[in-house]
Design a protein around this motif. Sequence first.
Motif, PDB file in Angstrom:
ATOM      1  N   SER A   3      -1.842   7.631   4.013  1.00 34.22           N
ATOM      2  CA  SER A   3      -0.473   6.792   3.392  1.00 34.22           C
ATOM      3  C   SER A   3      -0.185   5.948   4.543  1.00 34.22           C
ATOM      4  O   SER A   3      -0.358   5.981   5.689  1.00 34.22           O
ATOM      5  N   ARG A   4      -0.177   4.531   3.755  1.00 37.18           N
ATOM      6  CA  ARG A   4       0.337   3.446   4.827  1.00 37.18           C
ATOM      7  C   ARG A   4       1.698   3.070   4.889  1.00 37.18           C
ATOM      8  O   ARG A   4       2.408   3.172   3.727  1.00 37.18           O
ATOM      9  N   GLN A   5       2.526   2.765   6.065  1.00 39.16           N
ATOM     10  CA  GLN A   5       3.749   2.588   6.051  1.00 39.16           C
ATOM     11  C   GLN A   5       4.004   1.152   6.558  1.00 39.16           C
ATOM     12  O   GLN A   5       3.357   0.991   7.494  1.00 39.16           O
ATOM     13  N   PHE A   6       4.867   0.193   5.761  1.00 38.77           N
ATOM     14  CA  PHE A   6       5.173  -0.989   6.269  1.00 38.77           C
ATOM     15  C   PHE A   6       6.364  -1.191   6.586  1.00 38.77           C
ATOM     16  O   PHE A   6       7.207  -0.615   5.615  1.00 38.77           O
ATOM     17  N   GLN A   7       6.698  -1.798   7.722  1.00 42.54           N
ATOM     18  CA  GLN A   7       8.075  -2.239   7.894  1.00 42.54           C
ATOM     19  C   GLN A   7       8.313  -3.797   7.857  1.00 42.54           C
ATOM     20  O   GLN A   7       7.901  -4.512   8.508  1.00 42.54           O
TER      21      GLN A   7
END
Length: 68
Positions: A3-7
């Motif tokens: 899973s990739r998280q982007f802020q």
Amino acid sequence: MASRQFQAAAMSLHPAQVNGFPALVFRSDGEIDTVVALRIDDGLVSGLYAVRNPEKLSHMQSENALRR
């Protein structure tokens, strides 16, 4: 699958005058990201200048707010 998280960066837009032209200054997390200036001749937009080069933007210490 990883899973990739982007802020998302906090973006803001401010009217200014840059090199004598009306402009918009885009800031990302408080830092100048992009400057877009308009050249106006005889009431018509005759040029649009956008700068994103960090070296060129580093010379901008402050902007002059536009006043009506």
